[in-house]
Design an enzyme around this catalytic site. Structure first.
Site, mmCIF file in Angstrom:
data_model
loop_
_atom_site.group_PDB
_atom_site.id
_atom_site.type_symbol
_atom_site.label_atom_id
_atom_site.label_comp_id
_atom_site.label_asym_id
_atom_site.label_seq_id
_atom_site.Cartn_x
_atom_site.Cartn_y
_atom_site.Cartn_z
ATOM 1 N N GLY A 13 0.849 -1.324 -0.004
ATOM 2 C CA GLY A 13 0.053 0.049 0.095
ATOM 3 C C GLY A 13 0.797 1.360 0.023
ATOM 4 C CB CYS A 14 1.998 3.352 -1.592
ATOM 5 S SG CYS A 14 2.878 1.750 -1.839
ATOM 6 C CB ALA A 15 1.547 8.277 0.741
#
Lengths: 365, 501
Positions: A13-15
């Site tokens: 997952g990430c930004a």
């Protein structure tokens, strides 16, 4: 022993965040670092990175190769290969500052180079194909060497760590870009390898990506038919290759690329006027194996432009803000507001609806 | 001779407390197992004629009947099994080739059952097909691999002819002759309602069924029965049958007693004559000959229809498929060794060919290695038993599946594997009018629609669980599969990891 990227597929997952100046104005890396810092909790310290466009005006006509080396032997071998195929006009370590939270660094080198004309002519390839094949071959075959940036007048900077630390480590305050993208990574299980961080880039196309695509192996097995080698086993890598294949090799436009990888549902296509229906059906059918499913929000950087795209169900958050000639795109609104509190407008693009921004006449004289 | 006597394999068990001697069983059994004994005033059975088709059991109004496997046995022998011994007696008595019907029933590995499907959680949400679109529409045919634009920069639709399937399932080839008029009618109507296709098989197309042409695949096989210009033009696609999974390497034989007036007309052969399909096409002795037939058919139909080539899964299937892909075929159909048949020599059915799972995995990978997977669609059959098999086939690399045995089961077939006798009590594999009329095509079509619709629901449910909302993202997505109890070699061929990896 934990396997590193390329040996095992690691979901993450990430930004993501991006800044784009339509008028070509350039800014240093300070604000993009501020933006991603705000979304600290969306990363877990196992990867961060940035891509800047317009950062090497003095070498604008040369390919800028950024390379990680694990060993001196790998460096020697890679440099030999570079010298065999390219005229290198400048080479140096990429400047970094010591940082308490950035450790285990590889050797990080940068080369400005242009293909040797004789080699290029005898290969019967166009220049970009020549360069991309070289990059893919080095990354696929040369153990311990990894070319993570290979475009002109752009560069990728990435490392294992929180993205704001990575930005400080690479001293991004010293680079000025009209387009910045960045990424903070939240992999579920990785020993943290620098090459596995985003952005992922080939030539001047760079991708930062938040999500985990469920179509990965269908996409990978398809795109590998066309000379790509998905060595990292990451979603971002395969998306980058898809964009490169559809855009550079087949000549699709960015809106058309979006219609392929985040194709509208059939039920949506059926509601279109006949000509549009035919066009969308064609793209979906002809390039069916490049449909990307599962959650993603991506920023695709390219020379003179930036495309933001969500998966067709919009399973990942992404907002776009505008202030005068500047466009901000981020996973969360806070990451935009922190650097641009007053915006002319801010909106949430729909799933599968690309937001494409380009340099205008002032930025692209 | 006494040594030729074989104790019947199945026994008819009648509960006389329930039997009311209504004689329904007697009327229903074309094999003439049941009869009424006026002297004892009770129903009797000659179980030596019983094929275990369950027609009598299903229609007995008092549930007085059941069929059981006999416990009569030869002296136990792991090598010389009862089956092996009986077959020797039969051949010693007749000098004939043993015949069988339907797919290979022997206990070879079933790889479908040794593959497990993935599901999403935490990092990637599963998708609820009741709330979100879930797409199983598929197109079959060659993809262009390049774009063309007109002077205004608009994309030019440069696709070859395609088949559009609302569900990735088609009804596989079964000829009119091997199955009945009503069975064909059921398949044709169901294909239309489902937005998919049925296949004429090699027996031509009955005049009544030309109306279903847009959902019909017309087959051209080595006997060329019923092939003419209108026939080719009637279908949505043309399939060249090079091989069949149940009997690779040999042709077919429809005995003369099945060739009545209707079949004679449809097949364009005289009434009462045997319809024999040669083992090879006698105009195709090599791959370049196949290319000529592919393009002959395309010429005959003005390049408006995709041409499919059906091959049996044999040892070098990957190389053959690669050749077929380069021969101009738009779609390759691969038939596994479990595929059904109306009649085949037992030894061939049970010993020739390879599992469709392995053949599919090898073909898909080979076409990708050669960079030509996009030039051809891959359809597999033989045997797809349920929606999980279907999903696994697509994840291994198939574009769509063919079903035939499952379709016949939906029509009432009980897999008694006696099609070659022509006495199908369910009205499917027979041409006897009184038996054919037992199959109501309205009901038959509805049952086929139910079956495929149910599979489509299940497919969507499993796709949603995997976080995939479109069938094209499942195709060739082998990371979604894991092997269980397989050797490394088997895993390598299937191109999947073992569970836990």
């Amino acid at each position: 022993m934990l396997q590193k990227e390329g040996q095992i597929r690691i979901p993450a997952g990430c930004a993501i965040s991006g800044i784009f100046h339509r008028d070509g104005a350039r800014e240093n890396g300070a604000r993009i670092i501020e933006s991603i810092r705000t979304m600290h909790d969306r990363s877990n310290g196992l990867g961060g990175g940035f891509a800047g466009y317009g950062i090497y005006p003095e070498y604008a006509d040369y390919y800028a190769f950024h390379v990680f080396y694990d060993t001196q032997a790998a460096k020697d071998a890679c440099e030999q290969a570079l010298e065999r195929h390219f005229d290198i006009v400048d080479l140096s370590r990429i400047p970094t500052r010591r940082h308490p939270r950035i450790t285990d660094e590889p050797m990080i080198w940068r080369y400005f180079a242009t293909p040797l004309q004789t080699k290029l002519a005898s290969s019967q390839l166009d220049e970009r194909e020549f360069v991309s094949r070289f990059v893919i071959r080095i990354n696929h075959t040369l153990e311990g060497a990894y070319i993570f940036s290979s475009g002109k007048n752009m560069g990728v900077f990435k490392a294992n760590g929180f993205p704001e630390d990575v930005g400080e480590y690479y001293m991004l305050e010293n680079y000025e870009a009209y387009s910045w993208t960045c990424h903070g990574r939240y992999p579920t299980n990785t020993p943290g390898w620098w090459g596995g961080a985003h952005p992922f880039a080939l030539l001047d196309t760079s991708v930062v990506h938040n999500g985990e695509i469920s179509s990965y192996d269908a996409n990978r097995r398809f795109i590998e038919m066309f000379g790509y080698s998905c060595d990292l086993l990451t979603d971002t890598e395969v998306i980058t290759y898809i964009v490169d294949y559809l855009g550079r090799k087949l000549g699709l436009t960015y809106p058309e690329i979006a219609n392929v990888i985040a194709a509208p549902f059939w039920s949506t296509i059926e509601k279109q006027p006949p000509e549009e229906r035919e066009r969308l059906t064609y793209l979906r059918n002809a390039f069916a194996s490049l449909l990307v499913t599962g959650p993603f929000s991506i920023l695709v950087g390219f020379t003179g432009g930036l495309m933001a795209l969500n998966d067709r169900l919009k399973l990942r958050s992404m907002v776009v803000g505008e202030k005068d000639d500047t466009v901000y795109i981020a996973s969360e609104e806070c990451a935009v507001r922190v650097i641009a509190p007053a915006l002319d407008r801010i909106w949430t693009p729909r799933g599968g609806e690309p937001v494409i921004v380009r340099l205008n006449e002032r930025g692209n004289p | 001779m006494a040594i030729d006597f074989l104790y019947p394999q199945y026994e008819v068990v009648r509960n006389y407390d329930r039997c009311i001697a209504c004689r329904a069983c007697e009327r229903q059994c074309a094999n003439e197992v049941h009869f009424y004994d006026p002297e004892f005033q009770k129903m009797m059975a000659d179980e030596s004629k019983c094929v275990a088709c369950h027609r009598c059991v299903s229609l007995c109004p008092t549930r007085a009947l059941k069929i059981v496997k006999t416990d009569h046995t030869f002296k136990a022998n792991a090598n010389w099994t009862g089956k092996a011994i009986s077959e020797v007696y039969r051949q010693a008595g007749t000098g004939g080739v043993l015949l069988s019907s339907m797919g290979n029933p022997e206990p070879y590995p079933i790889y479908w059952d040794k593959m497990l499907i993935n599901a999403s959680q935490v990092t990637n949400p599963s998708i609820d097909p009741l709330r979100e679109p879930m797409e199983t529409r598929t197109f079959l045919g060659k993809k262009p691999g390049k774009v063309e634009r007109d002077r205004d920069g608009r994309l030019v639709p440069n696709l070859s002819p395609q088949l559009e399937l609302n569900v990735p399932v088609m009804f596989s080839a079964m000829s009119y002759g091997s199955i009945s008029y009503n069975a064909h009618a059921s398949l044709a109507r169901a294909a239309c309602a489902l937005g998919t296709y049925y296949n004429t098989g090699e027996g031509g197309l009955h005049q009544d069924f030309y109306q279903y042409g847009p959902h019909t695949i017309v087959q051209v096989a080595s006997g060329r029965f019923g092939v003419h210009k209108e026939y080719l033009e009637a279908g949505a696609a043309i399939e060249i049958k090079m091989g069949q999974g149940a009997k690779p390497g040999i042709g077919g034989h429809l005995p003369g007693h099945k060739v009545g007036p209707d079949i004679s007309r449809t097949r364009m052969i005289p009434e009462g004559t045997d319809a024999i399909s040669p083992a090879p096409h006698h105009d195709i002795y090599s791959i370049e000959d196949l290319r000529q037939l592919v393009f002959s058919l395309k010429e005959a139909t003005a390049y408006k229809k995709p041409v499919m080539v059906k091959i049996a899964a044999v040892h070098n299937v990957a190389a053959i498929a690669s050749g077929v892909a380069r021969s101009g075929a738009d779609i390759i159909c691969i038939d596994g060794y479990r595929g059904g048949t109306g009649a085949a020599p037992t030894r061939i059915r049970d010993n020739v060919g390879i599992p469709i799972e392995l053949a599919l995995a090898a073909v898909d990978q080979r076409l990708r290695d050669e960079g030509i997977r996009d030039q051809v669609s891959v359809v597999v059959g033989g045997s797809i038993r349920n929606s999980a098999d279907l999903l696994k086939a697509i994840a291994l690399g198939a574009d769509a599946c063919y079903i035939a045995t499952a379709a016949l089961l939906a029509l009432g077939c009980h897999l008694c594997r006696s099609c070659q006798t022509g006495k199908c009590n369910w009205g499917i594999a027979t041409q006897r009018p009184e038996l054919v009329k037992r199959l109501n095509p309205e009901i038959g079509a509805q049952r086929l629609i139910n079956l495929v619709t149910a599979w489509d629901h299940e497919l969507k449910e499993m796709m949603g669980g995997m976080g995939i909302n479109s069938i094209e993202a499942l195709r060739g997505n082998r990371l979604m599969l894991r092997g269980i109890g397989l050797t490394q070699k088997e895993l390598d061929i299937l191109g999947i990891k073992h569970a836990g990896e």
